[in-house]
Design an enzyme around this catalytic site. Structure first.
Site, PDB file in Angstrom:
ATOM      1  N   HIS A  78       1.329  -2.478   3.197  1.00 40.93           N
ATOM      2  CA  HIS A  78       2.198  -1.506   2.534  1.00 40.93           C
ATOM      3  C   HIS A  78       2.476  -1.922   1.091  1.00 40.93           C
ATOM      4  O   HIS A  78       2.310  -1.132   0.154  1.00 40.93           O
ATOM      5  CB  HIS A  78       3.513  -1.372   3.319  1.00 40.93           C
ATOM      6  N   GLU A  79       2.901  -3.167   0.913  1.00 41.72           N
ATOM      7  CA  GLU A  79       3.241  -3.633  -0.443  1.00 41.72           C
ATOM      8  C   GLU A  79       1.980  -3.810  -1.295  1.00 41.72           C
ATOM      9  O   GLU A  79       1.986  -3.490  -2.488  1.00 41.72           O
ATOM     10  CB  GLU A  79       4.054  -4.931  -0.369  1.00 41.72           C
ATOM     11  N   HIS A  82       0.923  -0.563  -2.845  1.00 41.29           N
ATOM     12  CA  HIS A  82       1.660  -0.199  -4.064  1.00 41.29           C
ATOM     13  C   HIS A  82       0.996  -0.812  -5.301  1.00 41.29           C
ATOM     14  O   HIS A  82       0.814  -0.143  -6.320  1.00 41.29           O
ATOM     15  CB  HIS A  82       3.122  -0.661  -3.987  1.00 41.29           C
TER      16      HIS A  82
END
Length: 170
Positions: A78-79, A82
């Site tokens: 998820h990170e 980004h």
């Protein structure tokens, strides 16, 4: 609460997940993005954050110790997504179409915006606020913004402004 000391095996598993996901992304995107910096300094109820300009991922060590497999399978990708979206597309909506595409089509991970972890162990002191229909718990950050007169919060249910003090149902 002081952050737990992370066992080396946990740190190695997180780093392996980060490297594997980055390798997959670099192959799919035909790029050579570098390994981001990784720290275990995230606090509060957030599992992690991506610092775009610093090319850094911060993970919450308390939530990591309580949810190790989910961090490997969900939070790290998820990170990382980004950061990859920022490099690949520039500044776009944090959980927009580009991020969703990166998660699902490049990293092969379900694109969920928020975690569902139990956060009692990391929840900070809260302050009771009331509206017409219920009691709310504001974080110290939100409480201080109200005290300084910077903002007012409203109930999403009844629309009334939140007030410190006692609950009184009409």
């Amino acid at each position: 609460m002081k952050s737990p000391r992370l066992p080396i095996a946990v740190q190695q598993a997180i780093m392996r997940a980060l490297r594997d996901n980055l390798l997959r992304a670099n192959q799919q995107l035909a790029r050579n993005y570098p390994l981001p910096n990784l720290s275990y300094s995230q606090r509060g109820t957030a599992a992690g954050t991506a610092w775009l300009e610093k090319w850094e991922i911060k993970l919450n060590p308390v939530l990591l110790m309580e949810n190790q497999q989910a961090f490997i399978e969900e939070v790290v990708p998820h990170e990382l997504a980004h950061l990859l979206v920022w490099k690949h597309f520039g500044r776009v909506a944090p959980h927009g179409a580009e991020w969703k595409w990166m998660m699902e089509n490049v990293l092969n991970v379900s694109a969920r915006r928020t975690h569902q972890f139990e956060v009692a162990s990391v929840r900070s002191r809260t302050f009771p606020y009331f509206c017409r229909c219920q009691q709310h718990q504001l974080t110290i950050r939100r409480h201080n913004r109200v005290v300084r007169g910077e903002t007012r919060y409203h109930c999403m249910n009844c629309g009334d402004p939140l007030q410190p003090g006692q609950f009184s149902a009409d």
